[in-house]
Design a protein around this motif. Structure first.
Motif, PDB file in Angstrom:
ATOM      1  N   UNK A   1      23.773  44.790   7.194  1.00  0.00           N
ATOM      2  CA  UNK A   1      23.739  46.096   7.334  1.00  0.00           C
ATOM      3  C   UNK A   1      23.026  46.768   6.237  1.00  0.00           C
ATOM      4  N   UNK A   2      22.608  47.867   6.106  1.00  0.00           N
ATOM      5  CA  UNK A   2      21.883  48.538   4.836  1.00  0.00           C
ATOM      6  C   UNK A   2      22.789  49.803   4.743  1.00  0.00           C
ATOM      7  N   UNK A   3      23.678  50.125   3.785  1.00  0.00           N
ATOM      8  CA  UNK A   3      24.594  51.182   3.411  1.00  0.00           C
ATOM      9  C   UNK A   3      23.599  52.168   2.500  1.00  0.00           C
ATOM     10  N   UNK A   4      23.666  53.391   2.974  1.00  0.00           N
ATOM     11  CA  UNK A   4      22.781  54.280   2.579  1.00  0.00           C
ATOM     12  C   UNK A   4      23.721  55.593   2.188  1.00  0.00           C
ATOM     13  N   UNK A   5      25.046  55.536   2.545  1.00  0.00           N
ATOM     14  CA  UNK A   5      25.817  56.415   2.092  1.00  0.00           C
ATOM     15  C   UNK A   5      27.271  56.086   1.773  1.00  0.00           C
ATOM     16  N   UNK A   6      28.213  56.577   0.905  1.00  0.00           N
ATOM     17  CA  UNK A   6      29.529  56.474   0.762  1.00  0.00           C
ATOM     18  C   UNK A   6      30.213  55.883   1.864  1.00  0.00           C
ATOM     19  N   UNK A   7      31.237  54.838   1.689  1.00  0.00           N
ATOM     20  CA  UNK A   7      32.154  54.300   2.870  1.00  0.00           C
ATOM     21  C   UNK A   7      33.394  54.768   2.737  1.00  0.00           C
ATOM     22  N   UNK A   8      34.093  55.171   3.469  1.00  0.00           N
ATOM     23  CA  UNK A   8      35.484  55.819   3.297  1.00  0.00           C
ATOM     24  C   UNK A   8      36.301  54.608   3.085  1.00  0.00           C
ATOM     25  N   UNK A   9      37.619  54.542   2.502  1.00  0.00           N
ATOM     26  CA  UNK A   9      38.481  53.180   2.826  1.00  0.00           C
ATOM     27  C   UNK A   9      38.843  53.184   4.165  1.00  0.00           C
TER      28      UNK A   9
END
Length: 199
Positions: A187-195
């Motif tokens: 995966x490429x994460x480009x924005x915040x991830x919620x809990x």
């Protein structure tokens, strides 16, 4: 030498045994007493190290333990049991790795070969940094963290507790990853991830 028990039984236990052998080549520190796991009846040892049934094992006094498991929830539960039993927690870092003086690495953590951790970074207790991982600078990472091989985390990222990052994942700088999150392989994460989120 300090007596050490490894919680696990899978491939990370194998790599932890090899890491301990590497550490001992440089400075004889650890004597592996055995691997504590759920016995399946067909294996008696891993890499020549005896297996113990987690329900029956009696850990010798003044011993250490390390959790060689990737699942953050299982790791957290084992750590709670160890604390109740007053068992000392080991921290294992590959001797080939350079750690800056301002890096804070929580007890019970394992750092395997080929990884790097940037300056001014704090990593919580009971964490696993696998092979070839690149962790940027100025990060804050919670407890029971797992990051699998060849992943990259950019600078100024804030990662919560009980987070697992799959192999080959990339996290861009200045993001927040919430507690109990799971980030899948590649995966490429480009924005915040919620809990409590799986990506």
């Amino acid at each position: 030498m300090k007596r050490l028990y490894i919680y696990g039984g899978g491939s990370i236990s194998r790599e932890t045994i090899r890491l301990i052998n590497k550490i001992n080549l440089k400075n004889k520190t650890w004597k592996i007493e055995g691997i504590i796991t759920k016995l399946r009846g067909f294996k008696k040892s891993i890499e020549g190290v005896k297996l113990f049934d987690e329900k029956k094992v009696k850990i010798k006094a003044n011993s250490y333990a390390i959790c060689a498991i990737s699942d953050p929830t299982i790791k957290a539960n084992i750590l709670k049991k160890l604390k109740k039993s007053n068992i000392k927690i080991a921290t294992l870092v590959c001797p080939d790795i350079h750690l800056y003086k301002d890096v804070k690495l929580g007890s019970g953590s394992i750092v395997l070969s080929g990884s790097q951790i940037g300056h001014t970074t704090t990593i919580g207790k009971n964490s696993l940094i696998s092979f070839g991982v690149d962790i940027g600078h100025n990060l804050s990472i919670g407890d029971n963290f797992t990051i699998l091989p060849n992943s990259t985390v950019g600078g100024y990222v804030n990662i919560g507790n009980n987070v697992m990052i799959g192999s080959g994942a990339n996290i861009l700088p200045k993001l927040k990853i919430g507690n109990n999150s799971r980030i899948g392989i590649g995966s490429t994460i480009i924005k915040n991830i919620k809990s409590n989120t799986t990506v």
